[in-house]
Design a protein around this motif. Structure first.
Motif, PDB file in Angstrom:
ATOM      1  N   GLN A  96       0.842  -1.193   0.000  1.00 52.81           N
ATOM      2  CA  GLN A  96       0.000   0.000   0.000  1.00 52.81           C
ATOM      3  C   GLN A  96       0.880   1.248   0.000  1.00 52.81           C
ATOM      4  O   GLN A  96       1.719   1.420   0.885  1.00 52.81           O
ATOM      5  CB  GLN A  96      -0.917   0.002   1.228  1.00 52.81           C
ATOM      6  N   ASP A  97       0.665   2.124  -0.989  1.00 51.42           N
ATOM      7  CA  ASP A  97       1.463   3.342  -1.127  1.00 51.42           C
ATOM      8  C   ASP A  97       0.525   4.471  -1.523  1.00 51.42           C
ATOM      9  O   ASP A  97      -0.227   4.366  -2.489  1.00 51.42           O
ATOM     10  CB  ASP A  97       2.552   3.145  -2.190  1.00 51.42           C
ATOM     11  N   GLY A  98       0.563   5.560  -0.776  1.00 57.17           N
ATOM     12  CA  GLY A  98      -0.331   6.683  -1.034  1.00 57.17           C
ATOM     13  C   GLY A  98      -1.054   7.037   0.240  1.00 57.17           C
ATOM     14  O   GLY A  98      -0.432   7.230   1.282  1.00 57.17           O
ATOM     15  N   ASP A  99      -2.407   7.098   0.169  1.00 62.86           N
ATOM     16  CA  ASP A  99      -3.141   7.377   1.386  1.00 62.86           C
ATOM     17  C   ASP A  99      -4.521   6.728   1.371  1.00 62.86           C
ATOM     18  O   ASP A  99      -5.164   6.580   0.340  1.00 62.86           O
ATOM     19  CB  ASP A  99      -3.285   8.895   1.606  1.00 62.86           C
ATOM     20  N   SER A 100      -4.913   6.263   2.541  1.00 62.24           N
ATOM     21  CA  SER A 100      -6.275   5.807   2.836  1.00 62.24           C
ATOM     22  C   SER A 100      -6.713   4.585   2.036  1.00 62.24           C
ATOM     23  O   SER A 100      -7.845   4.518   1.539  1.00 62.24           O
ATOM     24  CB  SER A 100      -7.271   6.956   2.614  1.00 62.24           C
ATOM     25  N   HIS A 101      -5.856   3.578   1.918  1.00 66.64           N
ATOM     26  CA  HIS A 101      -6.234   2.317   1.287  1.00 66.64           C
ATOM     27  C   HIS A 101      -6.720   1.326   2.341  1.00 66.64           C
ATOM     28  O   HIS A 101      -6.321   1.388   3.503  1.00 66.64           O
ATOM     29  CB  HIS A 101      -5.053   1.704   0.533  1.00 66.64           C
ATOM     30  N   ASN A 102      -7.537   0.357   1.877  1.00 66.59           N
ATOM     31  CA  ASN A 102      -8.010  -0.702   2.752  1.00 66.59           C
ATOM     32  C   ASN A 102      -7.911  -2.038   2.024  1.00 66.59           C
ATOM     33  O   ASN A 102      -8.353  -2.170   0.880  1.00 66.59           O
ATOM     34  CB  ASN A 102      -9.461  -0.458   3.173  1.00 66.59           C
ATOM     35  N   SER A 103      -7.324  -3.028   2.710  1.00 67.44           N
ATOM     36  CA  SER A 103      -7.193  -4.363   2.135  1.00 67.44           C
ATOM     37  C   SER A 103      -7.554  -5.414   3.169  1.00 67.44           C
ATOM     38  O   SER A 103      -7.084  -5.360   4.309  1.00 67.44           O
ATOM     39  CB  SER A 103      -5.759  -4.603   1.637  1.00 67.44           C
ATOM     40  N   ASP A 104      -8.413  -6.380   2.751  1.00 70.51           N
ATOM     41  CA  ASP A 104      -8.774  -7.518   3.594  1.00 70.51           C
ATOM     42  C   ASP A 104      -8.513  -8.798   2.813  1.00 70.51           C
ATOM     43  O   ASP A 104      -9.034  -8.965   1.701  1.00 70.51           O
ATOM     44  CB  ASP A 104     -10.242  -7.465   4.007  1.00 70.51           C
ATOM     45  N   VAL A 105      -7.719  -9.705   3.397  1.00 71.28           N
ATOM     46  CA  VAL A 105      -7.413 -10.988   2.779  1.00 71.28           C
ATOM     47  C   VAL A 105      -7.755 -12.095   3.769  1.00 71.28           C
ATOM     48  O   VAL A 105      -7.272 -12.084   4.907  1.00 71.28           O
ATOM     49  CB  VAL A 105      -5.928 -11.096   2.374  1.00 71.28           C
ATOM     50  N   THR A 106      -8.586 -13.062   3.306  1.00 69.69           N
ATOM     51  CA  THR A 106      -8.945 -14.219   4.130  1.00 69.69           C
ATOM     52  C   THR A 106      -8.620 -15.490   3.358  1.00 69.69           C
ATOM     53  O   THR A 106      -9.139 -15.708   2.264  1.00 69.69           O
ATOM     54  CB  THR A 106     -10.442 -14.201   4.498  1.00 69.69           C
ATOM     55  N   GLN A 107      -7.746 -16.327   3.927  1.00 65.95           N
ATOM     56  CA  GLN A 107      -7.322 -17.567   3.280  1.00 65.95           C
ATOM     57  C   GLN A 107      -7.553 -18.738   4.238  1.00 65.95           C
ATOM     58  O   GLN A 107      -6.928 -18.812   5.287  1.00 65.95           O
ATOM     59  CB  GLN A 107      -5.843 -17.479   2.890  1.00 65.95           C
ATOM     60  N   SER A 108      -8.470 -19.647   3.844  1.00 60.81           N
ATOM     61  CA  SER A 108      -8.820 -20.753   4.735  1.00 60.81           C
ATOM     62  C   SER A 108      -8.745 -22.115   4.053  1.00 60.81           C
ATOM     63  O   SER A 108      -9.202 -23.113   4.621  1.00 60.81           O
ATOM     64  CB  SER A 108     -10.237 -20.544   5.298  1.00 60.81           C
ATOM     65  N   SER A 109      -8.192 -22.188   2.850  1.00 65.30           N
ATOM     66  CA  SER A 109      -8.099 -23.465   2.133  1.00 65.30           C
ATOM     67  C   SER A 109      -7.140 -24.413   2.847  1.00 65.30           C
ATOM     68  O   SER A 109      -6.092 -24.004   3.353  1.00 65.30           O
ATOM     69  CB  SER A 109      -7.629 -23.238   0.702  1.00 65.30           C
ATOM     70  N   LEU A 110      -7.503 -25.704   2.858  1.00 63.80           N
ATOM     71  CA  LEU A 110      -6.742 -26.680   3.634  1.00 63.80           C
ATOM     72  C   LEU A 110      -5.966 -27.691   2.795  1.00 63.80           C
ATOM     73  O   LEU A 110      -5.038 -28.323   3.292  1.00 63.80           O
ATOM     74  CB  LEU A 110      -7.691 -27.445   4.576  1.00 63.80           C
ATOM     75  N   LEU A 111      -6.330 -27.853   1.531  1.00 66.48           N
ATOM     76  CA  LEU A 111      -5.705 -28.913   0.742  1.00 66.48           C
ATOM     77  C   LEU A 111      -4.528 -28.405  -0.090  1.00 66.48           C
ATOM     78  O   LEU A 111      -3.444 -28.998  -0.095  1.00 66.48           O
ATOM     79  CB  LEU A 111      -6.745 -29.575  -0.174  1.00 66.48           C
ATOM     80  N   TYR A 112      -4.738 -27.293  -0.796  1.00 63.90           N
ATOM     81  CA  TYR A 112      -3.679 -26.711  -1.621  1.00 63.90           C
ATOM     82  C   TYR A 112      -3.473 -25.247  -1.236  1.00 63.90           C
ATOM     83  O   TYR A 112      -4.404 -24.564  -0.799  1.00 63.90           O
ATOM     84  CB  TYR A 112      -4.030 -26.806  -3.109  1.00 63.90           C
ATOM     85  N   ALA A 113      -2.272 -24.761  -1.421  1.00 61.86           N
ATOM     86  CA  ALA A 113      -1.899 -23.417  -0.974  1.00 61.86           C
ATOM     87  C   ALA A 113      -2.513 -22.339  -1.873  1.00 61.86           C
ATOM     88  O   ALA A 113      -2.512 -22.448  -3.097  1.00 61.86           O
ATOM     89  CB  ALA A 113      -0.379 -23.277  -0.954  1.00 61.86           C
ATOM     90  N   ASP A 114      -3.010 -21.284  -1.228  1.00 59.25           N
ATOM     91  CA  ASP A 114      -3.537 -20.125  -1.941  1.00 59.25           C
ATOM     92  C   ASP A 114      -2.480 -19.028  -2.017  1.00 59.25           C
ATOM     93  O   ASP A 114      -1.605 -18.925  -1.147  1.00 59.25           O
ATOM     94  CB  ASP A 114      -4.768 -19.568  -1.221  1.00 59.25           C
ATOM     95  N   THR A 115      -2.629 -18.164  -3.041  1.00 55.58           N
ATOM     96  CA  THR A 115      -1.719 -17.030  -3.212  1.00 55.58           C
ATOM     97  C   THR A 115      -2.531 -15.772  -3.506  1.00 55.58           C
ATOM     98  O   THR A 115      -3.399 -15.776  -4.373  1.00 55.58           O
ATOM     99  CB  THR A 115      -0.732 -17.260  -4.368  1.00 55.58           C
ATOM    100  N   THR A 116      -2.226 -14.701  -2.776  1.00 55.91           N
ATOM    101  CA  THR A 116      -2.878 -13.414  -3.006  1.00 55.91           C
ATOM    102  C   THR A 116      -1.832 -12.314  -3.049  1.00 55.91           C
ATOM    103  O   THR A 116      -0.953 -12.238  -2.182  1.00 55.91           O
ATOM    104  CB  THR A 116      -3.897 -13.085  -1.894  1.00 55.91           C
ATOM    105  N   LEU A 117      -1.941 -11.443  -4.070  1.00 57.57           N
ATOM    106  CA  LEU A 117      -1.092 -10.258  -4.187  1.00 57.57           C
ATOM    107  C   LEU A 117      -1.994  -9.049  -4.389  1.00 57.57           C
ATOM    108  O   LEU A 117      -2.781  -9.008  -5.332  1.00 57.57           O
ATOM    109  CB  LEU A 117      -0.119 -10.383  -5.359  1.00 57.57           C
ATOM    110  N   VAL A 118      -1.873  -8.068  -3.472  1.00 63.03           N
ATOM    111  CA  VAL A 118      -2.653  -6.838  -3.565  1.00 63.03           C
ATOM    112  C   VAL A 118      -1.699  -5.662  -3.640  1.00 63.03           C
ATOM    113  O   VAL A 118      -0.865  -5.470  -2.735  1.00 63.03           O
ATOM    114  CB  VAL A 118      -3.595  -6.675  -2.353  1.00 63.03           C
TER     115      VAL A 118
END
Length: 324
Positions: free
Chosen positions: A253-275
């Motif tokens: 996050q670069d700048g001002d007033s951003h909001n990010s929510d990441v929820t990862q609950s998978s159990l079998l294979y790995a998840d990937t998130t890039l924000v």
């Protein structure tokens, strides 16, 4: 004559204030324990209580009204080191367990560090410093709280500039948390690791005076997850919740007033998130669940964009790019 009397009284008051003494209280029960206390200045206080074997404590305080409290209860092979330079610093180390290490360095005015270790083979390091041009004029204190109740956890906190707050709670095993708060002021970080083998890296300001009023919350209750948060600018909020296994979440996050929510609950294979959020007033929500193996990339630049991604099942992939 009045001037002479006034000067004499002022000198006497100054002399009395300067002559304030330091205080050291130490108690050791067990075998092979070692403690060193060095205090230079006035009104510094050191309290240490050790019960166990082969524990080492080293306390160094320079300045005025610094306070160190180090307690080891029923433990062996633990190490505690405290270095305080300035005024009104407070350090608390409380250890129950074996072969733990707690290391505190404080420079400035009124900084607070609290380390509690009740497992074994844990390591906690806290470094707090203020701008040397300002801390002698007014207090801009940092606050760090580390609690380790599992085994083999490691925590590092570095706080620079003004009034940052960091809380790390590690109740699992083999977790690692690194928090660097080097921005201007009032950044807040919370890391909670109740699973095993997780890693969290939070960076709020890599260059002085470029980050303020940011908030990061990382909750890792799964296994072998990794979170990376970089916040530059001001008034950002990042929330990461990882209850699955082997997930990776990266938020920039670069700048001002951003909001990010990441929820990862998978159990079998790995998840990937890039924000990636640049500009102002961006919002992103990513939810990954099911068998896993999901991939989500969200890039927002400009202002006032909103993205929500929900992935369930197995092997979903999405890329979102928004700019103006």
């Amino acid at each position: 004559m009045k001037k002479i009397i006034f000067y004499a009284i002022a000198l006497m008051i100054s002399t009395v204030a300067f002559a304030q003494s330091n205080t050291s209280n130490g108690s050791q029960i067990g075998n092979g324990n070692s403690a060193t206390v060095d205090q230079i200045g006035n009104a510094n206080i050191s309290n240490l209580d050790v019960i166990g074997n082969s524990n080492i404590i080293d306390i160094d305080q320079v300045g005025f009204m610094n306070d160190s409290d180090a307690d080891i209860t029923n433990g062996s092979g633990n190490t505690g080191t405290v270095n305080q330079d300035g005024e009104n610093q407070f350090s608390m180390i409380n250890v129950t367990g074996d072969v733990n290490g707690a290391f505190v360095t404080q420079t400035g005015n009124s900084n607070t560090s609290d380390i509690s270790q009740s497992g074994s083979f844990n390591s906690a390091t806290v470094t707090q410093s203020e701008d040397p041009d300002d801390y002698n004029v007014i207090a801009w204190p940092h606050d760090s709280d580390i609690t380790q109740s599992g085994d083999g956890n490691a925590a590092i906190v570095v706080q620079e500039q003004f009034e940052h707050t960091s809380t790390i709670t590690q109740s699992g095993g083999g977790n690692n948390a690194d928090v660097y708060q080097g921005g201007f002021w009032l950044n807040n970080s919370n890391v909670e690791q109740s699973g095993d083998g997780n890693e969290a890296i939070v960076d709020q300001g890599t260059v002085p005076y470029d980050a303020a009023y940011n908030m990061s919350d990382v909750n890792q209750s799964g296994t072998d997850n990794r979170s990376e948060v970089l916040q530059i600018g001001e008034s950002h909020e990042s929330n990461i919740d990882q209850s699955g296994e082997g997930a990776l979440a990266t938020v920039n996050q670069d700048g001002d007033s951003h909001n990010s929510d990441v929820t990862q609950s998978s159990l079998l294979y790995a998840d990937t998130t890039l924000v990636n959020q640049w500009g102002s007033l961006q919002e992103s929500d990513v939810i990954q669940s099911g068998d896993g193996g999901h991939s989500a990339t969200v890039t927002q630049s400009g202002s006032d964009h909103y993205s929500i991604v929900t992935q369930s099942g197995m092997g979903q992939g999405i890329t979102v790019t928004q700019n103006n």
